[in-house]
Write a protein that holds these residues in place. Structure first.
Motif, mmCIF file in Angstrom:
data_model
loop_
_atom_site.group_PDB
_atom_site.id
_atom_site.type_symbol
_atom_site.label_atom_id
_atom_site.label_comp_id
_atom_site.label_asym_id
_atom_site.label_seq_id
_atom_site.Cartn_x
_atom_site.Cartn_y
_atom_site.Cartn_z
ATOM 1 N N ASN A 1 13.599 20.222 17.379
ATOM 2 C CA ASN A 1 14.804 20.290 18.215
ATOM 3 C C ASN A 1 16.001 19.568 17.599
ATOM 4 O O ASN A 1 17.048 19.461 18.228
ATOM 5 N N VAL A 2 15.842 19.075 16.375
ATOM 6 C CA VAL A 2 16.978 18.473 15.667
ATOM 7 C C VAL A 2 17.810 19.604 15.060
ATOM 8 O O VAL A 2 17.295 20.442 14.321
ATOM 9 N N ILE A 3 19.110 19.602 15.384
ATOM 10 C CA ILE A 3 20.004 20.655 14.914
ATOM 11 C C ILE A 3 20.421 20.403 13.471
ATOM 12 O O ILE A 3 20.376 21.305 12.622
ATOM 13 N N CYS A 4 20.861 19.179 13.183
ATOM 14 C CA CYS A 4 21.337 18.849 11.847
ATOM 15 C C CYS A 4 21.402 17.339 11.659
ATOM 16 O O CYS A 4 21.322 16.579 12.626
ATOM 17 N N HIS A 5 21.510 16.922 10.408
ATOM 18 C CA HIS A 5 21.726 15.516 10.021
ATOM 19 C C HIS A 5 20.573 14.600 10.411
ATOM 20 O O HIS A 5 20.772 13.397 10.588
ATOM 21 N N GLU B 1 24.486 23.351 23.956
ATOM 22 C CA GLU B 1 24.951 21.970 24.067
ATOM 23 C C GLU B 1 24.116 21.032 23.208
ATOM 24 O O GLU B 1 22.903 21.200 23.077
ATOM 25 N N ILE B 2 24.816 20.009 22.670
ATOM 26 C CA ILE B 2 24.197 19.092 21.723
ATOM 27 C C ILE B 2 24.222 17.665 22.252
ATOM 28 O O ILE B 2 24.926 17.354 23.215
ATOM 29 N N LYS B 3 23.474 16.807 21.568
ATOM 30 C CA LYS B 3 23.458 15.375 21.887
ATOM 31 C C LYS B 3 23.310 14.609 20.581
ATOM 32 O O LYS B 3 22.518 14.998 19.710
ATOM 33 N N GLN B 4 24.076 13.542 20.421
ATOM 34 C CA GLN B 4 23.940 12.693 19.231
ATOM 35 C C GLN B 4 23.027 11.523 19.533
ATOM 36 O O GLN B 4 23.150 10.876 20.566
ATOM 37 N N MET B 5 22.098 11.255 18.611
ATOM 38 C CA MET B 5 21.162 10.157 18.791
ATOM 39 C C MET B 5 21.822 8.824 18.423
ATOM 40 O O MET B 5 22.885 8.772 17.822
ATOM 41 N N ASN B 6 21.146 7.734 18.769
ATOM 42 C CA ASN B 6 21.728 6.398 18.600
ATOM 43 C C ASN B 6 21.908 5.986 17.140
ATOM 44 O O ASN B 6 22.607 5.003 16.859
ATOM 45 N N ASP B 7 21.273 6.730 16.201
ATOM 46 C CA ASP B 7 21.444 6.361 14.783
ATOM 47 C C ASP B 7 22.818 6.741 14.245
ATOM 48 O O ASP B 7 23.168 6.415 13.111
ATOM 49 N N GLY B 8 23.593 7.444 15.059
ATOM 50 C CA GLY B 8 24.945 7.807 14.663
ATOM 51 C C GLY B 8 25.056 9.080 13.852
ATOM 52 O O GLY B 8 26.162 9.533 13.540
ATOM 53 N N LYS C 1 20.551 19.444 23.505
ATOM 54 C CA LYS C 1 20.574 18.673 24.756
ATOM 55 C C LYS C 1 19.395 19.051 25.656
ATOM 56 O O LYS C 1 18.835 18.201 26.360
ATOM 57 N N ASP C 2 19.002 20.342 25.616
ATOM 58 C CA ASP C 2 17.895 20.791 26.473
ATOM 59 C C ASP C 2 16.537 20.717 25.773
ATOM 60 O O ASP C 2 15.541 21.200 26.292
ATOM 61 N N ARG C 3 16.509 20.123 24.585
ATOM 62 C CA ARG C 3 15.283 19.904 23.793
ATOM 63 C C ARG C 3 14.663 21.200 23.265
ATOM 64 O O ARG C 3 13.507 21.212 22.823
ATOM 65 N N SER C 4 15.424 22.279 23.293
ATOM 66 C CA SER C 4 14.918 23.538 22.734
ATOM 67 C C SER C 4 14.939 23.468 21.208
ATOM 68 O O SER C 4 15.603 22.624 20.611
#
Length: 269
Positions: A80-84, A218-225, A231-234
């Protein structure tokens, strides 16, 4: 907005950098197995780039405005990680899918590409379909490239195909111009309207790298920056090539012996 037109000498350097970037993915392919960590994949790629190719890993300590320096030599985006995604000590599992994003610098020029990998022999059919549709999307985008075309043509074609498959297109991240600079104009959106945006000219070089989600966009950025997840974990998938606009069409620069072939036909026809 100023989009650089590369000289014949610059184009040749980009061909070399692109081939080397692709060869890193060829090299690492046999190591993508259940139980390997993404940190080990990063270590192997780093050593190959530095010690075998004599290239510089572009992501290492890369620090655009508003970011902390990126701590590794490649990006490894699992499930479910999109990038980076930042390489870490968590082993890959049978059934995982992972994107490896590789950019090398050779003689001052960048070769940027990524591929999806299926881990083990138990990858779900829906994960394989997402990867294939995303690969199709990349190539459908590449097929729009020619002098006189608009950059919006790329995004429109990708968005239409992805949404026809029931997927969504990530909008916050896009392709980009590339050369002696890692990220330069133009921004190459993977959604949009045909006939809009700047006009392509021979000598322009940029990446096409659609990020396609099985669920919502929709996306979400993790705490590592750095790490971006759905966002929906797909599940999410991405493929990337660096492309040159030629006098008659396009040339894919990130090509090597192990580069997957262009689809003979697309999954959705």
């Amino acid at each position: 907005m100023s989009i650089s037109i590369k000289t014949a000498e610059e184009i040749e350097k980009m061909r070399v950098a692109g081939r080397l970037g692709s060869e890193v993915l060829d090299y690492i392919t046999p190591f993508i197995v259940p139980g390997v960590t993404t940190a080990e994949i990063d270590r192997l790629c780093h050593e190959y780039m530095v010690n075998v190719q004599g290239t510089i890993p572009a992501p290492l300590n890369y620090c655009p405005p508003g970011y902390i320096p990126y701590p590794k030599s490649i990006c490894t985006s699992v499930n479910n990680v999109i990038c980076h995604g930042i390489p870490n000590d968590k082993p890959l599992k049978n059934g995982d899918v992972v994107n490896l994003d590789i950019t090398v610098i050779k003689d001052g020029y960048h070769g940027d590409n990524s591929r999806m990998f299926m881990v083990g022999d138990n990858v779900a059919s829906h994960a394989k379909r997402l990867s294939q549709i995303t690969y199709d999307c990349m190539w459908i985008g590449i097929e729009q490239v020619k002098p006189g075309a608009h950059f919006g043509d790329i995004g429109a074609a990708i968005q239409k195909y992805a949404e026809k498959a029931g997927y969504s297109v990530v909008r916050e991240f896009c392709g980009h111009g590339i050369g002696a600079v890692f990220h330069e104009e133009p921004q190459v959106l993977h959604y949009g309207k045909a006939g809009t945006g700047p006009v392509m000219q021979a000598g322009m070089i940029f990446t096409i790298e659609p990020m396609i989600n099985a669920g919502k966009r929709e996306i979400k950025q993790m705490n590592d920056g750095w790490t971006i997840v759905t966002k929906d974990r797909s599940l999410s998938a991405q493929w990337e090539h660096t492309v040159l606009v030629t006098e008659t069409g396009y040339e894919v620069l990130t090509v090597s012996a192990g580069t997957p072939a262009k689809p003979e036909k697309y999954l959705l026809g």
